[in-house]
Scaffold this motif. Structure first.
Motif, PDB file in Angstrom:
ATOM      1  N   LYS A   1       0.885  -1.114   0.015  1.00  0.00           N
ATOM      2  CA  LYS A   1      -0.126   0.050  -0.042  1.00  0.00           C
ATOM      3  C   LYS A   1       0.837   1.097  -0.053  1.00  0.00           C
ATOM      4  O   LYS A   1       0.407   2.129  -0.487  1.00  0.00           O
ATOM      5  N   GLY A   2       2.064   1.154   0.496  1.00  0.00           N
ATOM      6  CA  GLY A   2       2.977   2.261   0.792  1.00  0.00           C
ATOM      7  C   GLY A   2       3.302   2.809  -0.648  1.00  0.00           C
ATOM      8  O   GLY A   2       3.548   3.938  -0.505  1.00  0.00           O
ATOM      9  N   GLN A   3       3.388   1.930  -1.475  1.00  0.00           N
ATOM     10  CA  GLN A   3       3.931   2.521  -3.246  1.00  0.00           C
ATOM     11  C   GLN A   3       2.630   3.489  -3.445  1.00  0.00           C
ATOM     12  O   GLN A   3       2.929   4.472  -4.104  1.00  0.00           O
ATOM     13  N   PHE A   4       1.425   3.211  -3.320  1.00  0.00           N
ATOM     14  CA  PHE A   4       0.194   3.960  -3.917  1.00  0.00           C
ATOM     15  C   PHE A   4       0.588   5.332  -2.980  1.00  0.00           C
ATOM     16  O   PHE A   4       0.284   6.412  -3.610  1.00  0.00           O
ATOM     17  N   GLU A   5       0.596   5.178  -1.556  1.00  0.00           N
ATOM     18  CA  GLU A   5       0.555   6.205  -0.780  1.00  0.00           C
ATOM     19  C   GLU A   5       1.752   7.194  -1.091  1.00  0.00           C
ATOM     20  O   GLU A   5       1.437   8.555  -1.013  1.00  0.00           O
TER      21      GLU A   5
ATOM     22  N   ALA B   1       3.119   7.592  -3.983  1.00  0.00           N
ATOM     23  CA  ALA B   1       2.797   8.070  -5.162  1.00  0.00           C
ATOM     24  C   ALA B   1       1.900   9.446  -5.083  1.00  0.00           C
ATOM     25  O   ALA B   1       2.180  10.519  -5.448  1.00  0.00           O
ATOM     26  N   ARG B   2       0.870   9.069  -4.065  1.00  0.00           N
ATOM     27  CA  ARG B   2      -0.254   9.980  -3.965  1.00  0.00           C
ATOM     28  C   ARG B   2       0.390  11.163  -3.185  1.00  0.00           C
ATOM     29  O   ARG B   2       0.162  12.789  -3.320  1.00  0.00           O
ATOM     30  N   ALA B   3       1.065  10.960  -2.158  1.00  0.00           N
ATOM     31  CA  ALA B   3       1.877  11.959  -1.390  1.00  0.00           C
ATOM     32  C   ALA B   3       2.625  12.974  -2.093  1.00  0.00           C
ATOM     33  O   ALA B   3       2.766  14.109  -1.959  1.00  0.00           O
TER      34      ALA B   3
ATOM     35  N   ARG C   1       0.907   8.026 -11.888  1.00  0.00           N
ATOM     36  CA  ARG C   1       0.915   6.984 -10.769  1.00  0.00           C
ATOM     37  C   ARG C   1       0.960   5.688 -11.323  1.00  0.00           C
ATOM     38  O   ARG C   1       1.702   4.782 -10.867  1.00  0.00           O
ATOM     39  N   MET C   2      -0.046   5.428 -12.125  1.00  0.00           N
ATOM     40  CA  MET C   2      -0.198   4.051 -12.596  1.00  0.00           C
ATOM     41  C   MET C   2       0.972   3.807 -13.783  1.00  0.00           C
ATOM     42  O   MET C   2       1.463   2.568 -13.465  1.00  0.00           O
ATOM     43  N   ARG C   3       1.198   4.763 -14.768  1.00  0.00           N
ATOM     44  CA  ARG C   3       2.162   4.368 -15.437  1.00  0.00           C
ATOM     45  C   ARG C   3       3.620   4.291 -15.191  1.00  0.00           C
ATOM     46  O   ARG C   3       4.315   3.497 -15.686  1.00  0.00           O
ATOM     47  N   ASP C   4       3.974   5.265 -14.262  1.00  0.00           N
ATOM     48  CA  ASP C   4       5.383   5.309 -13.644  1.00  0.00           C
ATOM     49  C   ASP C   4       5.716   4.356 -12.494  1.00  0.00           C
ATOM     50  O   ASP C   4       6.855   4.077 -12.346  1.00  0.00           O
TER      51      ASP C   4
ATOM     52  N   CYS D   1      13.851  10.610  -7.226  1.00  0.00           N
ATOM     53  CA  CYS D   1      13.909  11.851  -6.705  1.00  0.00           C
ATOM     54  C   CYS D   1      13.297  13.073  -8.165  1.00  0.00           C
ATOM     55  O   CYS D   1      12.755  14.124  -7.588  1.00  0.00           O
ATOM     56  N   THR D   2      13.397  12.588  -9.383  1.00  0.00           N
ATOM     57  CA  THR D   2      13.064  13.226 -10.179  1.00  0.00           C
ATOM     58  C   THR D   2      11.711  13.180 -10.827  1.00  0.00           C
ATOM     59  O   THR D   2      11.100  13.841 -11.303  1.00  0.00           O
ATOM     60  N   LEU D   3      11.094  12.110 -10.455  1.00  0.00           N
ATOM     61  CA  LEU D   3       9.821  11.631 -11.025  1.00  0.00           C
ATOM     62  C   LEU D   3       8.834  12.775 -10.985  1.00  0.00           C
ATOM     63  O   LEU D   3       8.119  12.999 -11.738  1.00  0.00           O
ATOM     64  N   ALA D   4       8.491  13.177  -9.568  1.00  0.00           N
ATOM     65  CA  ALA D   4       7.567  13.801  -9.288  1.00  0.00           C
ATOM     66  C   ALA D   4       7.830  15.453  -9.728  1.00  0.00           C
ATOM     67  O   ALA D   4       6.652  15.994 -10.172  1.00  0.00           O
TER      68      ALA D   4
END
Ligand SMILES: Nc1ncnc2c1ncn2[C@@H]1O[C@H](COP(=O)(O)OP(=O)(O)OP(=O)(O)O)[C@@H](O)[C@H]1O
Ligand SMILES: [Mg+2]
Lengths: 218, 261
Positions: A114-118, A120-122, A130-133, B116-119
Protein backbone atom coordinates in the motif's frame (compact mmCIF):
# COMPACT_ATOMS: atom_id res chain seq x y z
CA UNK A 1 -5.89 -41.73 -52.53
CA UNK A 2 -3.14 -41.41 -49.92
CA UNK A 3 -0.01 -39.36 -50.34
CA UNK A 4 3.19 -39.71 -48.40
CA UNK A 5 4.30 -37.20 -45.84
CA UNK A 6 6.73 -34.97 -47.73
CA UNK A 7 7.86 -31.39 -47.94
CA UNK A 8 4.51 -30.28 -49.33
CA UNK A 9 2.73 -31.69 -46.29
CA UNK A 10 5.25 -30.19 -43.94
CA UNK A 11 4.74 -26.85 -45.69
CA UNK A 12 1.01 -27.18 -45.08
CA UNK A 13 1.64 -27.75 -41.38
CA UNK A 14 3.92 -24.73 -41.29
CA UNK A 15 1.09 -22.70 -42.84
CA UNK A 16 -1.10 -23.91 -39.99
CA UNK A 17 1.61 -22.98 -37.52
CA UNK A 18 1.68 -19.47 -38.98
CA UNK A 19 -2.03 -19.10 -38.32
CA UNK A 20 -1.60 -20.45 -34.81
CA UNK A 21 1.12 -17.91 -34.08
CA UNK A 22 -0.83 -15.10 -35.69
CA UNK A 23 -4.00 -15.93 -33.78
CA UNK A 24 -2.13 -16.18 -30.50
CA UNK A 25 -0.35 -12.91 -31.23
CA UNK A 26 -3.57 -11.08 -32.05
CA UNK A 27 -5.23 -12.50 -28.95
CA UNK A 28 -2.24 -11.58 -26.82
CA UNK A 29 -1.96 -8.02 -28.09
CA UNK A 30 -5.71 -7.48 -28.02
CA UNK A 31 -5.95 -9.21 -24.67
CA UNK A 32 -3.03 -7.16 -23.38
CA UNK A 33 -4.80 -3.93 -24.15
CA UNK A 34 -8.19 -5.22 -23.01
CA UNK A 35 -6.67 -6.86 -19.94
CA UNK A 36 -5.00 -3.63 -18.91
CA UNK A 37 -8.35 -1.89 -19.10
CA UNK A 38 -10.02 -4.68 -17.15
CA UNK A 39 -7.32 -4.70 -14.46
CA UNK A 40 -7.51 -0.92 -14.03
CA UNK A 41 -11.29 -1.08 -13.88
CA UNK A 42 -11.07 -3.82 -11.24
CA UNK A 43 -8.92 -1.67 -8.96
CA UNK A 44 -10.74 1.59 -9.70
CA UNK A 45 -12.79 3.52 -7.17
CA UNK A 46 -15.94 3.16 -9.27
CA UNK A 47 -18.15 0.41 -7.95
CA UNK A 48 -20.17 -0.08 -11.18
CA UNK A 49 -16.95 -0.41 -13.15
CA UNK A 50 -15.60 -2.98 -10.69
CA UNK A 51 -18.88 -4.91 -10.78
CA UNK A 52 -19.18 -5.01 -14.55
CA UNK A 53 -15.60 -6.12 -15.13
CA UNK A 54 -15.90 -8.58 -12.24
CA UNK A 55 -18.89 -10.16 -13.98
CA UNK A 56 -17.06 -10.22 -17.28
CA UNK A 57 -14.10 -12.04 -15.72
CA UNK A 58 -16.35 -14.50 -13.91
CA UNK A 59 -18.16 -15.27 -17.16
CA UNK A 60 -15.03 -15.93 -19.19
CA UNK A 61 -13.24 -17.82 -16.44
CA UNK A 62 -16.31 -19.88 -15.63
CA UNK A 63 -17.08 -21.17 -19.12
CA UNK A 64 -15.02 -23.36 -21.46
CA UNK A 65 -13.11 -21.57 -24.17
CA UNK A 66 -14.85 -23.81 -26.68
CA UNK A 67 -18.27 -22.48 -25.64
CA UNK A 68 -16.98 -18.93 -25.87
CA UNK A 69 -15.82 -19.61 -29.41
CA UNK A 70 -19.14 -21.13 -30.41
CA UNK A 71 -21.23 -18.40 -28.86
CA UNK A 72 -19.19 -15.59 -30.35
CA UNK A 73 -18.76 -17.21 -33.75
CA UNK A 74 -22.40 -18.20 -34.22
CA UNK A 75 -23.70 -15.32 -32.12
CA UNK A 76 -22.07 -12.76 -34.37
CA UNK A 77 -23.46 -14.63 -37.35
CA UNK A 78 -26.99 -14.60 -35.93
CA UNK A 79 -26.67 -10.88 -35.29
CA UNK A 80 -26.15 -10.55 -39.02
CA UNK A 81 -22.42 -9.92 -38.75
CA UNK A 82 -20.95 -12.22 -41.34
CA UNK A 83 -17.31 -11.97 -40.44
CA UNK A 84 -14.52 -14.11 -41.85
CA UNK A 85 -13.86 -17.05 -39.53
CA UNK A 86 -10.50 -15.74 -38.44
CA UNK A 87 -11.92 -12.37 -37.42
CA UNK A 88 -14.65 -13.96 -35.31
CA UNK A 89 -12.09 -16.28 -33.78
CA UNK A 90 -9.70 -13.41 -33.10
CA UNK A 91 -12.49 -11.49 -31.35
CA UNK A 92 -13.34 -14.51 -29.21
CA UNK A 93 -9.72 -15.09 -28.21
CA UNK A 94 -9.19 -11.41 -27.50
CA UNK A 95 -12.19 -11.31 -25.15
CA UNK A 96 -10.99 -14.51 -23.51
CA UNK A 97 -7.45 -13.22 -23.06
CA UNK A 98 -8.67 -9.83 -21.78
CA UNK A 99 -10.54 -11.53 -18.97
CA UNK A 100 -7.66 -13.76 -17.90
CA UNK A 101 -4.90 -11.17 -18.25
CA UNK A 102 -7.11 -8.60 -16.52
CA UNK A 103 -7.50 -10.92 -13.55
CA UNK A 104 -3.79 -11.79 -13.42
CA UNK A 105 -2.79 -8.13 -13.50
CA UNK A 106 -5.44 -7.07 -10.99
CA UNK A 107 -3.94 -9.56 -8.56
CA UNK A 108 -0.46 -8.19 -9.18
CA UNK A 109 -1.55 -4.58 -8.68
CA UNK A 110 -3.25 -5.49 -5.43
CA UNK A 111 -0.20 -7.44 -4.28
CA UNK A 112 1.92 -4.27 -4.25
CA UNK A 113 2.53 -2.73 -0.83
CA UNK A 114 0.00 0.00 0.00
CA UNK A 115 2.93 2.29 0.71
CA UNK A 116 3.74 2.46 -3.00
CA UNK A 117 0.35 3.97 -3.79
CA UNK A 118 0.57 6.27 -0.78
CA UNK A 119 4.04 7.53 -1.58
CA UNK A 120 2.95 8.29 -5.15
CA UNK A 121 -0.14 10.12 -3.94
CA UNK A 122 1.80 12.00 -1.27
CA UNK A 123 4.17 13.23 -3.99
CA UNK A 124 1.17 14.64 -5.81
CA UNK A 125 1.35 12.23 -8.74
CA UNK A 126 -1.92 12.04 -10.63
CA UNK A 127 -3.64 8.85 -11.70
CA UNK A 128 -1.91 8.45 -15.05
CA UNK A 129 1.70 8.93 -13.94
CA UNK A 130 0.95 7.08 -10.72
CA UNK A 131 -0.16 4.02 -12.64
CA UNK A 132 2.17 4.31 -15.61
CA UNK A 133 5.37 5.19 -13.78
CA UNK A 134 4.95 3.65 -10.35
CA UNK A 135 2.34 0.92 -10.11
CA UNK A 136 2.17 -0.89 -13.46
CA UNK A 137 5.90 -1.39 -14.03
CA UNK A 138 6.09 -3.15 -10.67
CA UNK A 139 2.84 -5.07 -11.09
CA UNK A 140 3.63 -6.31 -14.58
CA UNK A 141 7.02 -7.48 -13.40
CA UNK A 142 5.47 -9.53 -10.62
CA UNK A 143 2.88 -10.85 -13.06
CA UNK A 144 5.33 -11.77 -15.81
CA UNK A 145 5.60 -15.50 -15.00
CA UNK A 146 1.80 -15.87 -14.79
CA UNK A 147 1.41 -13.82 -17.96
CA UNK A 148 3.80 -16.04 -19.87
CA UNK A 149 2.06 -19.11 -18.45
CA UNK A 150 -1.21 -17.77 -19.82
CA UNK A 151 0.35 -17.07 -23.21
CA UNK A 152 1.44 -20.72 -23.41
CA UNK A 153 -2.11 -21.82 -22.58
CA UNK A 154 -3.40 -19.43 -25.19
CA UNK A 155 -1.14 -20.85 -27.92
CA UNK A 156 -2.33 -24.34 -27.15
CA UNK A 157 -5.91 -23.09 -26.85
CA UNK A 158 -5.86 -21.81 -30.42
CA UNK A 159 -6.27 -25.44 -31.52
CA UNK A 160 -9.93 -25.07 -30.51
CA UNK A 161 -10.40 -22.63 -33.35
CA UNK A 162 -10.40 -25.68 -35.65
CA UNK A 163 -13.92 -26.40 -34.46
CA UNK A 164 -15.32 -23.46 -36.42
CA UNK A 165 -13.36 -24.37 -39.50
CA UNK A 166 -10.27 -22.30 -38.92
CA UNK A 167 -7.21 -24.09 -40.29
CA UNK A 168 -4.51 -23.58 -37.71
CA UNK A 169 -1.79 -26.05 -36.76
CA UNK A 170 -3.95 -28.77 -35.13
CA UNK A 171 -6.54 -28.68 -37.90
CA UNK A 172 -3.80 -28.70 -40.53
CA UNK A 173 -2.38 -31.78 -38.82
CA UNK A 174 -5.74 -33.49 -38.99
CA UNK A 175 -6.05 -32.77 -42.70
CA UNK A 176 -2.55 -34.00 -43.49
CA UNK A 177 -3.11 -37.07 -41.36
CA UNK A 178 -6.26 -37.91 -43.31
CA UNK A 179 -4.39 -37.57 -46.58
CA UNK A 180 -1.31 -39.54 -45.62
CA UNK A 181 -2.80 -42.17 -43.31
CA UNK A 182 0.18 -41.55 -41.08
CA UNK A 183 -1.44 -40.02 -37.99
CA UNK A 184 1.36 -40.97 -35.63
CA UNK A 185 4.03 -39.31 -37.74
CA UNK A 186 1.93 -36.27 -38.52
CA UNK A 187 0.85 -35.61 -34.98
CA UNK A 188 4.38 -36.16 -33.72
CA UNK A 189 5.47 -33.38 -36.04
CA UNK A 190 2.51 -31.22 -34.97
CA UNK A 191 3.35 -31.85 -31.32
CA UNK A 192 6.99 -30.99 -31.94
CA UNK A 193 5.97 -27.70 -33.55
CA UNK A 194 3.75 -26.77 -30.57
CA UNK A 195 6.55 -27.74 -28.24
CA UNK A 196 9.09 -25.65 -30.14
CA UNK A 197 6.76 -22.69 -29.70
CA UNK A 198 5.73 -23.15 -26.09
CA UNK A 199 8.74 -24.62 -24.38
CA UNK A 200 11.10 -21.64 -24.80
CA UNK A 201 8.34 -19.43 -23.39
CA UNK A 202 7.82 -21.71 -20.40
CA UNK A 203 11.55 -21.82 -19.83
CA UNK A 204 11.77 -18.03 -20.00
CA UNK A 205 8.86 -17.80 -17.57
CA UNK A 206 10.46 -19.99 -14.97
CA UNK A 207 13.78 -18.16 -15.35
CA UNK A 208 12.07 -14.88 -14.58
CA UNK A 209 10.18 -16.43 -11.73
CA UNK A 210 13.42 -17.60 -10.21
CA UNK A 211 14.98 -14.20 -10.66
CA UNK A 212 12.03 -12.47 -8.98
CA UNK A 213 12.09 -14.98 -6.13
CA UNK A 214 15.78 -14.30 -5.56
CA UNK A 215 15.26 -10.54 -5.75
CA UNK A 216 12.49 -10.57 -3.17
CA UNK A 217 14.36 -12.96 -0.90
CA UNK A 218 17.24 -10.49 -0.73
CA UNK B 1 9.88 29.93 19.57
CA UNK B 2 8.21 27.53 21.95
CA UNK B 3 4.52 28.06 22.20
CA UNK B 4 2.07 26.79 24.72
CA UNK B 5 -1.17 24.97 24.77
CA UNK B 6 -3.67 27.41 23.38
CA UNK B 7 -3.88 28.53 19.83
CA UNK B 8 -6.43 30.40 17.85
CA UNK B 9 -7.48 29.99 14.30
CA UNK B 10 -7.59 33.03 12.13
CA UNK B 11 -6.32 34.26 8.83
CA UNK B 12 -4.35 37.47 9.14
CA UNK B 13 -1.59 38.45 6.72
CA UNK B 14 -0.39 35.52 4.68
CA UNK B 15 3.21 35.67 5.95
CA UNK B 16 2.35 35.15 9.58
CA UNK B 17 -0.80 33.14 9.00
CA UNK B 18 -0.39 29.57 10.24
CA UNK B 19 0.73 27.14 7.56
CA UNK B 20 -1.53 24.33 8.71
CA UNK B 21 -4.82 24.77 10.47
CA UNK B 22 -6.98 21.89 11.64
CA UNK B 23 -10.31 22.84 13.18
CA UNK B 24 -12.61 20.43 14.99
CA UNK B 25 -11.42 17.54 12.84
CA UNK B 26 -13.20 14.24 13.29
CA UNK B 27 -12.14 11.07 11.56
CA UNK B 28 -13.88 7.70 11.64
CA UNK B 29 -12.70 4.32 10.41
CA UNK B 30 -16.06 2.63 10.07
CA UNK B 31 -17.43 2.63 13.61
CA UNK B 32 -14.08 3.61 15.14
CA UNK B 33 -13.67 7.26 16.09
CA UNK B 34 -10.00 7.80 15.25
CA UNK B 35 -9.71 11.59 15.62
CA UNK B 36 -11.90 13.48 18.07
CA UNK B 37 -12.31 17.22 17.66
CA UNK B 38 -8.69 17.81 16.82
CA UNK B 39 -7.60 21.42 16.73
CA UNK B 40 -4.09 22.25 15.70
CA UNK B 41 -2.37 25.08 14.01
CA UNK B 42 1.20 25.03 12.83
CA UNK B 43 3.12 28.23 12.24
CA UNK B 44 5.57 28.69 9.40
CA UNK B 45 8.93 27.35 10.45
CA UNK B 46 7.50 25.62 13.48
CA UNK B 47 8.72 22.13 14.42
CA UNK B 48 6.19 19.91 16.05
CA UNK B 49 6.74 16.51 17.58
CA UNK B 50 3.68 14.36 17.89
CA UNK B 51 3.79 11.50 20.36
CA UNK B 52 1.44 9.17 22.14
CA UNK B 53 0.70 5.50 22.62
CA UNK B 54 0.17 3.13 19.70
CA UNK B 55 -3.25 3.54 18.13
CA UNK B 56 -3.71 7.05 19.48
CA UNK B 57 -4.20 8.50 16.00
CA UNK B 58 -0.83 10.15 15.31
CA UNK B 59 -0.46 8.69 11.82
CA UNK B 60 -4.08 9.37 11.09
CA UNK B 61 -3.66 13.01 12.05
CA UNK B 62 -0.72 13.71 9.79
CA UNK B 63 -2.18 11.66 6.95
CA UNK B 64 -5.25 13.90 7.01
CA UNK B 65 -3.03 16.89 6.33
CA UNK B 66 -2.13 15.65 2.84
CA UNK B 67 -5.46 13.95 2.28
CA UNK B 68 -4.20 10.39 2.41
CA UNK B 69 -7.16 10.06 4.75
CA UNK B 70 -10.47 11.86 4.37
CA UNK B 71 -12.20 13.40 7.35
CA UNK B 72 -15.79 13.18 8.46
CA UNK B 73 -16.12 16.71 9.79
CA UNK B 74 -14.05 19.77 10.52
CA UNK B 75 -11.75 21.90 8.38
CA UNK B 76 -8.17 21.54 7.28
CA UNK B 77 -6.36 24.41 5.63
CA UNK B 78 -2.81 24.23 4.33
CA UNK B 79 -1.09 27.41 3.25
CA UNK B 80 -4.44 29.09 2.75
CA UNK B 81 -5.89 26.22 0.73
CA UNK B 82 -8.96 24.71 2.28
CA UNK B 83 -8.90 20.94 1.78
CA UNK B 84 -12.23 19.85 0.48
CA UNK B 85 -12.43 16.63 -1.49
CA UNK B 86 -11.85 18.40 -4.79
CA UNK B 87 -8.92 17.25 -6.90
CA UNK B 88 -7.83 20.85 -7.22
CA UNK B 89 -7.43 21.41 -3.47
CA UNK B 90 -5.85 18.00 -2.94
CA UNK B 91 -3.33 18.64 -5.71
CA UNK B 92 -2.56 22.10 -4.41
CA UNK B 93 -1.95 20.78 -0.90
CA UNK B 94 0.06 17.73 -1.90
CA UNK B 95 2.43 19.76 -3.98
CA UNK B 96 3.29 21.83 -0.88
CA UNK B 97 3.47 19.00 1.64
CA UNK B 98 6.27 16.43 1.71
CA UNK B 99 5.88 13.16 3.54
CA UNK B 100 8.35 10.62 4.87
CA UNK B 101 7.07 7.19 5.84
CA UNK B 102 8.21 4.63 8.36
CA UNK B 103 8.92 2.11 5.58
CA UNK B 104 10.58 4.61 3.21
CA UNK B 105 8.30 3.58 0.33
CA UNK B 106 10.91 4.29 -2.30
CA UNK B 107 10.00 3.06 -5.78
CA UNK B 108 12.09 -0.12 -6.06
CA UNK B 109 12.18 -0.24 -9.85
CA UNK B 110 13.73 3.20 -10.12
CA UNK B 111 17.19 4.43 -9.26
CA UNK B 112 17.68 6.89 -6.42
CA UNK B 113 17.91 9.70 -8.96
CA UNK B 114 14.73 8.60 -10.78
CA UNK B 115 12.91 8.39 -7.47
CA UNK B 116 13.83 12.01 -6.89
CA UNK B 117 13.06 13.38 -10.34
CA UNK B 118 9.75 11.66 -11.04
CA UNK B 119 7.39 13.94 -9.15
CA UNK B 120 9.00 17.25 -10.11
CA UNK B 121 8.83 16.20 -13.76
CA UNK B 122 5.32 14.81 -13.69
CA UNK B 123 3.73 17.21 -11.24
CA UNK B 124 5.64 20.45 -11.75
CA UNK B 125 6.47 19.77 -15.38
CA UNK B 126 10.13 20.67 -15.05
CA UNK B 127 12.65 19.33 -17.57
CA UNK B 128 14.79 16.26 -16.93
CA UNK B 129 17.88 18.43 -16.65
CA UNK B 130 16.32 20.77 -14.12
CA UNK B 131 14.84 17.88 -12.13
CA UNK B 132 18.20 16.13 -12.03
CA UNK B 133 19.99 19.27 -10.95
CA UNK B 134 17.52 19.73 -8.09
CA UNK B 135 17.71 16.05 -7.18
CA UNK B 136 21.51 16.15 -7.05
CA UNK B 137 21.39 19.20 -4.83
CA UNK B 138 19.12 17.48 -2.32
CA UNK B 139 20.92 14.15 -2.53
CA UNK B 140 24.08 16.10 -1.74
CA UNK B 141 22.23 17.65 1.15
CA UNK B 142 21.31 14.27 2.68
CA UNK B 143 24.89 13.14 1.87
CA UNK B 144 23.96 10.35 -0.50
CA UNK B 145 24.81 11.81 -3.90
CA UNK B 146 27.36 9.09 -4.62
CA UNK B 147 24.55 6.51 -4.64
CA UNK B 148 22.36 8.38 -7.13
CA UNK B 149 22.49 5.62 -9.71
CA UNK B 150 21.84 2.73 -7.36
CA UNK B 151 18.52 1.05 -6.77
CA UNK B 152 16.88 1.31 -3.33
CA UNK B 153 17.50 -2.39 -2.59
CA UNK B 154 21.24 -1.75 -2.83
CA UNK B 155 21.13 0.75 0.04
CA UNK B 156 20.91 0.35 3.80
CA UNK B 157 17.74 1.35 5.62
CA UNK B 158 19.23 4.59 6.83
CA UNK B 159 20.40 5.47 3.35
CA UNK B 160 16.99 4.64 1.91
CA UNK B 161 15.29 6.88 4.42
CA UNK B 162 17.63 9.73 3.58
CA UNK B 163 16.77 9.24 -0.09
CA UNK B 164 13.09 9.34 0.86
CA UNK B 165 13.71 12.66 2.59
CA UNK B 166 15.54 13.98 -0.47
CA UNK B 167 12.74 12.76 -2.74
CA UNK B 168 10.19 14.72 -0.74
CA UNK B 169 12.45 17.80 -0.63
CA UNK B 170 12.78 17.78 -4.43
CA UNK B 171 9.21 19.03 -4.61
CA UNK B 172 10.40 21.98 -2.50
CA UNK B 173 7.54 21.60 -0.05
CA UNK B 174 6.55 24.19 2.53
CA UNK B 175 6.12 21.58 5.23
CA UNK B 176 7.46 18.09 5.83
CA UNK B 177 5.49 15.40 7.59
CA UNK B 178 7.39 12.51 9.16
CA UNK B 179 5.63 9.35 10.32
CA UNK B 180 8.01 7.49 12.63
CA UNK B 181 10.89 7.86 10.16
CA UNK B 182 13.37 5.97 12.33
CA UNK B 183 11.31 3.18 13.83
CA UNK B 184 11.95 0.69 11.01
CA UNK B 185 15.70 1.27 11.20
CA UNK B 186 18.44 -0.70 12.87
CA UNK B 187 19.67 1.26 15.88
CA UNK B 188 22.98 2.17 14.29
CA UNK B 189 21.20 3.92 11.42
CA UNK B 190 18.83 6.01 13.49
CA UNK B 191 21.36 8.75 14.05
CA UNK B 192 22.12 9.46 10.39
CA UNK B 193 18.42 10.01 9.71
CA UNK B 194 17.88 12.12 12.82
CA UNK B 195 20.92 14.21 11.93
CA UNK B 196 19.42 14.85 8.52
CA UNK B 197 16.16 15.91 10.14
CA UNK B 198 17.96 18.18 12.59
CA UNK B 199 19.79 19.90 9.78
CA UNK B 200 16.52 20.34 7.92
CA UNK B 201 15.03 21.89 11.04
CA UNK B 202 18.02 24.24 11.35
CA UNK B 203 17.36 25.42 7.81
CA UNK B 204 13.94 26.58 8.86
CA UNK B 205 11.72 23.86 7.42
CA UNK B 206 8.27 23.56 8.93
CA UNK B 207 8.05 20.03 10.29
CA UNK B 208 5.43 17.82 11.87
CA UNK B 209 7.11 14.67 13.15
CA UNK B 210 5.54 11.63 14.67
CA UNK B 211 8.43 10.16 16.61
CA UNK B 212 9.35 8.72 19.94
CA UNK B 213 12.91 9.99 19.67
CA UNK B 214 12.80 12.20 22.70
CA UNK B 215 16.34 13.45 22.17
CA UNK B 216 15.26 14.78 18.79
CA UNK B 217 12.19 16.35 20.36
CA UNK B 218 14.29 18.16 22.96
CA UNK B 219 16.77 19.30 20.36
CA UNK B 220 14.47 20.72 17.69
CA UNK B 221 10.82 20.76 18.70
CA UNK B 222 9.10 24.05 19.35
CA UNK B 223 6.13 22.17 20.62
CA UNK B 224 5.49 18.60 21.71
CA UNK B 225 1.96 17.34 21.27
CA UNK B 226 0.70 14.36 23.16
CA UNK B 227 -2.20 12.35 21.79
CA UNK B 228 -4.26 9.51 23.18
CA UNK B 229 -7.51 7.97 21.95
CA UNK B 230 -7.69 10.29 18.97
CA UNK B 231 -7.45 13.44 21.07
CA UNK B 232 -4.77 15.99 21.69
CA UNK B 233 -4.40 15.81 25.45
CA UNK B 234 -1.43 18.04 26.02
CA UNK B 235 0.89 20.37 24.19
CA UNK B 236 3.84 22.27 25.48
CA UNK B 237 7.41 23.17 24.72
CA UNK B 238 9.69 20.15 25.17
CA UNK B 239 11.23 21.30 28.44
CA UNK B 240 7.89 21.71 30.18
CA UNK B 241 6.48 18.60 28.57
CA UNK B 242 9.32 16.34 29.68
CA UNK B 243 9.75 17.98 33.09
CA UNK B 244 6.16 18.46 34.12
CA UNK B 245 3.69 16.55 32.01
CA UNK B 246 0.33 17.54 33.39
CA UNK B 247 -2.00 14.91 32.00
CA UNK B 248 -1.81 11.55 33.80
CA UNK B 249 -1.78 9.69 30.47
CA UNK B 250 1.17 11.78 29.33
CA UNK B 251 2.98 11.04 32.57
CA UNK B 252 2.53 7.29 32.29
CA UNK B 253 3.43 7.41 28.58
CA UNK B 254 6.66 9.26 29.32
CA UNK B 255 7.42 6.82 32.08
CA UNK B 256 7.19 3.93 29.63
CA UNK B 257 9.18 5.67 26.90
CA UNK B 258 12.00 6.62 29.26
CA UNK B 259 12.06 3.12 30.73
CA UNK B 260 12.63 1.74 27.24
CA UNK B 261 15.41 4.13 26.28
N1 LIG C 1 -7.31 1.95 7.54
C1 LIG C 1 -7.80 1.76 8.79
N2 LIG C 1 -8.96 1.09 8.97
C2 LIG C 1 -9.46 0.90 10.19
N3 LIG C 1 -8.90 1.33 11.33
C3 LIG C 1 -7.74 1.98 11.22
C4 LIG C 1 -7.13 2.23 9.94
N4 LIG C 1 -5.99 2.91 10.15
C5 LIG C 1 -5.89 3.08 11.48
N5 LIG C 1 -6.94 2.54 12.13
C6 LIG C 1 -7.16 2.56 13.56
O1 LIG C 1 -7.18 3.90 14.00
C7 LIG C 1 -6.48 4.04 15.21
C8 LIG C 1 -5.39 5.07 15.06
O2 LIG C 1 -4.44 4.58 14.16
P1 LIG C 1 -3.09 5.34 13.85
O3 LIG C 1 -2.37 4.53 12.85
O4 LIG C 1 -3.38 6.76 13.52
O5 LIG C 1 -2.36 5.27 15.26
P2 LIG C 1 -0.89 5.71 15.64
O6 LIG C 1 -1.01 6.65 16.77
O7 LIG C 1 -0.16 6.16 14.44
O8 LIG C 1 -0.28 4.34 16.18
P3 LIG C 1 1.17 3.70 15.98
O9 LIG C 1 2.04 4.32 17.03
O10 LIG C 1 0.95 2.25 16.25
O11 LIG C 1 1.61 3.99 14.60
C9 LIG C 1 -5.96 2.66 15.58
O12 LIG C 1 -6.83 2.10 16.52
C10 LIG C 1 -6.02 1.89 14.30
O13 LIG C 1 -6.31 0.54 14.55
MG1 LIG D 1 1.40 5.36 13.27
Amino acid sequence: MGTTFGLGELGFLIQGLKWTVLLAAIAFVGGGIGGLGVALARVSTSKPLRRITGGYIALFQGTPLLMQLFVIYYGLGLMGLMLPAWVAVAIAFTLHASAFLGEIWRGAIEALPKGQFEAARALGLHYVPRMRDVILPQALRIALPATIGFLVQLIKGTSLAAIVGFIELARAGQIVSNQTYAPLLVFTVVGALYFALCWPLSLYGSRIEGRIARATAR
Amino acid sequence: MPSTATHTVDAPHAADAPLIVMEDVNKWYGAYHALRDVNLSVRRGEKIVLCGPSGSGKSTLIRCINHLETIKSGRITVDGVRLDDSTRSVDAVRSEVGMVFQNFNLFPHMTVLQNCTLAPMRVRGVTVAAAEATAKRFLERVRIAEHAHKYPAQLSGGQQQRVAIARALCMEPKVMLFDEPTSALDPEMVKEVLDTMVSLARDGMTMVCVTHEMGFARQVADRVIFMADGQILEQADPESFFRHPTHPRARSFLGEILAHH
